[in-house]
Scaffold this motif. Sequence first.
Motif, PDB file in Angstrom:
ATOM      1  N   ASN A  28       6.392  25.203  -7.779  1.00  0.00           N
ATOM      2  CA  ASN A  28       6.937  24.927  -9.319  1.00  0.00           C
ATOM      3  C   ASN A  28       6.142  25.972 -10.102  1.00  0.00           C
ATOM      4  N   LEU A  29       4.807  25.986  -9.818  1.00  0.00           N
ATOM      5  CA  LEU A  29       3.997  26.866 -11.115  1.00  0.00           C
ATOM      6  C   LEU A  29       4.165  28.287 -10.757  1.00  0.00           C
ATOM      7  N   SER A  30       4.347  28.624  -9.497  1.00  0.00           N
ATOM      8  CA  SER A  30       4.387  30.052  -9.286  1.00  0.00           C
ATOM      9  C   SER A  30       5.989  30.430  -9.543  1.00  0.00           C
ATOM     10  N   GLU A  31       6.789  29.468  -9.266  1.00  0.00           N
ATOM     11  CA  GLU A  31       8.239  29.696  -9.505  1.00  0.00           C
ATOM     12  C   GLU A  31       8.673  30.164 -10.994  1.00  0.00           C
ATOM     13  N   HIS A  32       7.803  29.489 -11.851  1.00  0.00           N
ATOM     14  CA  HIS A  32       8.086  29.542 -13.364  1.00  0.00           C
ATOM     15  C   HIS A  32       7.007  30.713 -13.982  1.00  0.00           C
ATOM     16  N   LEU A  79      -7.061  18.445   4.198  1.00  0.00           N
ATOM     17  CA  LEU A  79      -6.460  19.475   5.077  1.00  0.00           C
ATOM     18  C   LEU A  79      -5.248  19.691   4.354  1.00  0.00           C
ATOM     19  N   MET A  80      -4.192  18.597   4.241  1.00  0.00           N
ATOM     20  CA  MET A  80      -3.276  18.733   3.716  1.00  0.00           C
ATOM     21  C   MET A  80      -2.872  19.442   2.426  1.00  0.00           C
ATOM     22  N   PHE A  81      -3.824  19.073   1.459  1.00  0.00           N
ATOM     23  CA  PHE A  81      -3.941  19.724   0.190  1.00  0.00           C
ATOM     24  C   PHE A  81      -4.085  21.116   0.266  1.00  0.00           C
ATOM     25  N   PHE A  82      -5.121  21.637   1.441  1.00  0.00           N
ATOM     26  CA  PHE A  82      -5.530  22.981   1.197  1.00  0.00           C
ATOM     27  C   PHE A  82      -4.525  23.787   2.094  1.00  0.00           C
ATOM     28  N   ILE A  83      -3.573  23.187   2.660  1.00  0.00           N
ATOM     29  CA  ILE A  83      -2.540  23.854   3.225  1.00  0.00           C
ATOM     30  C   ILE A  83      -1.432  23.843   2.294  1.00  0.00           C
ATOM     31  N   GLY A  84      -0.930  22.878   1.853  1.00  0.00           N
ATOM     32  CA  GLY A  84       0.256  22.819   0.665  1.00  0.00           C
ATOM     33  C   GLY A  84       0.006  23.448  -0.709  1.00  0.00           C
ATOM     34  N   ALA A  85      -1.034  23.660  -1.280  1.00  0.00           N
ATOM     35  CA  ALA A  85      -1.451  24.108  -2.486  1.00  0.00           C
ATOM     36  C   ALA A  85      -1.222  25.599  -2.210  1.00  0.00           C
ATOM     37  N   PRO A  86      -1.938  26.401  -1.273  1.00  0.00           N
ATOM     38  CA  PRO A  86      -1.752  27.651  -1.256  1.00  0.00           C
ATOM     39  C   PRO A  86      -0.388  28.206  -0.777  1.00  0.00           C
ATOM     40  N   LEU A  87       0.156  27.423   0.062  1.00  0.00           N
ATOM     41  CA  LEU A  87       1.521  27.560   0.551  1.00  0.00           C
ATOM     42  C   LEU A  87       2.566  27.644  -0.437  1.00  0.00           C
ATOM     43  N   GLY A  88       2.262  26.631  -1.297  1.00  0.00           N
ATOM     44  CA  GLY A  88       3.430  26.527  -2.545  1.00  0.00           C
ATOM     45  C   GLY A  88       3.186  27.675  -3.370  1.00  0.00           C
ATOM     46  N   ALA A  89       1.826  28.298  -3.500  1.00  0.00           N
ATOM     47  CA  ALA A  89       1.750  29.479  -4.260  1.00  0.00           C
ATOM     48  C   ALA A  89       2.191  30.620  -3.752  1.00  0.00           C
ATOM     49  N   ILE A  90       2.216  30.858  -2.444  1.00  0.00           N
ATOM     50  CA  ILE A  90       2.622  31.867  -1.812  1.00  0.00           C
ATOM     51  C   ILE A  90       4.306  31.872  -1.815  1.00  0.00           C
ATOM     52  N   ILE A  91       5.025  30.724  -1.339  1.00  0.00           N
ATOM     53  CA  ILE A  91       6.266  30.690  -1.233  1.00  0.00           C
ATOM     54  C   ILE A  91       7.142  30.807  -2.720  1.00  0.00           C
ATOM     55  N   ARG A  92       6.368  30.339  -3.639  1.00  0.00           N
ATOM     56  CA  ARG A  92       6.876  30.384  -5.088  1.00  0.00           C
ATOM     57  C   ARG A  92       8.447  29.693  -5.174  1.00  0.00           C
ATOM     58  N   GLY A 148       9.851  25.619  -5.712  1.00  0.00           N
ATOM     59  CA  GLY A 148       9.491  24.146  -6.003  1.00  0.00           C
ATOM     60  C   GLY A 148      10.881  23.376  -5.608  1.00  0.00           C
ATOM     61  N   GLY A 149      10.896  22.266  -6.093  1.00  0.00           N
ATOM     62  CA  GLY A 149      11.882  21.181  -5.712  1.00  0.00           C
ATOM     63  C   GLY A 149      11.837  20.852  -4.298  1.00  0.00           C
ATOM     64  N   LEU A 150      12.976  20.368  -4.126  1.00  0.00           N
ATOM     65  CA  LEU A 150      12.985  19.645  -2.571  1.00  0.00           C
ATOM     66  C   LEU A 150      13.548  20.593  -1.548  1.00  0.00           C
ATOM     67  N   GLY A 151      13.889  21.689  -1.399  1.00  0.00           N
ATOM     68  CA  GLY A 151      14.503  22.463  -0.636  1.00  0.00           C
ATOM     69  C   GLY A 151      13.691  23.058   0.318  1.00  0.00           C
TER      70      GLY A 151
END
Length: 483
Positions: free
Chosen positions: A79-83, A378-391, A393-396
């Motif tokens: 969400n942060l990356s998308e906006h 482990l899940m945080f350090f996978i999810g946080a950078p992955l969210g920043a890369i795919i840009r 948010g939401g539930l899709g």
Amino acid sequence: MKILDRYLLKTFLGTFATVFVILFFVFILQTVWLFIAELAGKDLDFVMVIKFLAFSMPRIVPLVLPLSILLASIMSFGNLSEHYEFAAMKSSGISLQRAMRSLTIAIALLSIVAFLFANNVIPYAEFRFVNFRKNIAQAKPALAITEGQFSDVGLYNIKVNKKSGENGNHLTGITIHQKSQNGDGSKTVIRATDGELISSDKTSILQLVLNDGNYYQDIVPKKYEDRDKLPFAKSSFKKYRINIDLSQLNKVDTKDETVSNTNTMLNVSDLRYTLDSLNKNRNTEIVSFSENSAARLGTLTDNNAHAITKKKPLVKNLLSLYNNKQKSEILNAASSNAQSTLYTIDATRSELDNKKKNINGHILALYDKFVIVYACFLMFFIGAPLGAIIRKGGLGLPIVFAVLIFISFHFINTFGKRISQEDGLPPFFGSWMSSMILTPLAVLLTYRATNDIGLINMDVILAPVQKIFQKLFQKIIPSQNKE
């Protein structure tokens, strides 16, 4: 920077709480589905159902917590990356690691809470869960029998037309089918006018007292041609008692090892103490077996053999020193002793293997309490950078990535634990296999997100393809010009 930290914490924790509640509710529905056979049609009141679910809920947390952290981190940072909020942070000189600092502290606190929960709450809940179900069977044994249909209770299928009394212990119109234990297909049917269930808190045996009934039993004749006559024996009784093991009541799937294994009811200190006792017990049995085997071999030694060798030189064929009767006795004794020794070895090996599996199960339960702590990070350090890369948010798209990663984690974890349980792999590697495999992924994603590199560098894939097409076009175009 405190404003930014508060904003990131508020965004992440709000998303995490929402996702956790939704996933927890979904897994509760799965639990209800697994135990629907125990809950449905047994006249359980609302309070007992709530207690049943409450004691079974804590075991869901080790599954829901890592998945919630993974999904919440992907959604929040996506969400942060998308906006373009991350772009604003980076233009202000704030790196991804700095943005994750406050959330890393929050995850650390959450991991400590998860460890305390796994070490104290889950063992207590497992203990209460098993005992609650046992108490239901002892206090209200009639719950295992449903009116108007056959109920599977241990070695019997019981059907009653009506239940009455305060706890439904008085039964009317009873039909019982006893299962065959020898596999010959014989059947035993018991019919009674009425009966009563008698149980006590001091014993694990339930008595079913039948009044005014008949007992029918098939007889399997020795001659095959007589079986077409379908002979059976019939007898009547005024009172007949059947003893039923209470452990067969409210029976669950035998594949659900978490219900029967006591290692899930122990905390870290109890597991270490139990492991020490189990290892000592197994080692003592190994030493005892070796000593007994040596003593047994000693008793088989012929005490006169040493005296014979002094007078006569050794011969190649020792049996030639004896007559035929003695040879037969010696060979029969040797064969009998060899078979007996082999049976003893097989039985001892099987028993030692079972004890080793039990030890491995306790070791896995010990490591699981620490795996959940690392899984949160482990899940945080996978999810946080992955969210920043795919840009996104939401539930899709975040749900797709989160489910794929978590299924991989859970599958590898289950696979490793099953192999370790069977002693095919050290329990340490079985418990930590999924973490070891996914840790490089977390490092890679963090590196790529920090350096603004996409999830997949398409140039690496497309560049060779472009060169091939360029060479093809260069060959085609000159040939066309010549024509």
